[in-house]
Structure formats: structure tokens, C-alpha cells
Motif scaffolding. Structure first.
Motif: not given
Length: 103
Positions: A36-38, A84-85, A89-90, A94-96
């Protein structure tokens, strides 16, 4: 942004946060979190702690006692593990976090 990033809808240029992840090499949850980070275009610092009890103790100290992997930190803030990550995202939270520079 290069063509591959455009096609994959990745935006590494938007990531300003400092991201750290503690992992074990063969942990499927670690692999999933790193994927997901990638996908988000994050250049993260990975601490591979396989069999290193000193490193695991340091991780647990930073992660409020959590000893499972992965443990993820964004701008020094403990995010938690893989679930949690993905939850962040859902919830579109996460993006902010990733767009905020480490201060």
C-alpha cells in the motif's frame, strides 16, 4: 510524474511525510502494508527486525508496547499495524497524513 506513475494513479510528488515501518522479512502483513505504501508512492524507511530483540524492544517502546509487526509511524506518530494503515486509507485519512511534511 512519469508515465508509469500516471498509469498507476500513483502520486509520489504529493508525499511529504516521513514514514517508518518495522518489519519481518517473511511477514505477510508487512508485505501488504509495504504494498500500500508503494502504491501511494511513499519512500519509507524500513527497519527489518527479524530475530533482533534489541530492535524489537525499541520498536515496542515507540509503539506503546505493541510487539507485533508491522508497526508504522508517519511523522513520528504511531499509526499502528497493517489493518490500521488500510483503515486510514479506506476512511480517506491516509493521503492527508502522507501529504503533511514532517515538522
Amino acid at each position: 510524474m512519469n508515465l508509469l506513475n500516471t498509469l498507476l494513479n500513483r502520486h509520489p510528488d504529493r508525499v511529504k511525510a516521513k514514514v517508518e515501518i518495522y518489519t519481518w522479512q517473511t511477514c505477510p502483513f508487512c508485505m501488504r502494508a509495504k504494498l500500500l505504501l508503494w502504491w501511494k508512492g511513499v519512500n519509507y524507511t524500513e527497519y527489518k527486525i527479524d530475530g533482533d530483540e534489541t530492535a524489537r524492544a525499541k520498536m515496542a517502546e515507540r509503539a506503546n508496547g505493541h510487539r507485533t509487526v508491522p508497526q508504522i509511524f508517519i511523522n513520528q506518530e504511531h499509526i499502528g499495524g497493517c489493518d490500521d494503515l488500510y483503515r486510514l486509507d479506506s476512511q480517506q485519512a491516509l493521503d492527508p497524513l502522507l501529504a503533511t511534511a514532517n515538522t
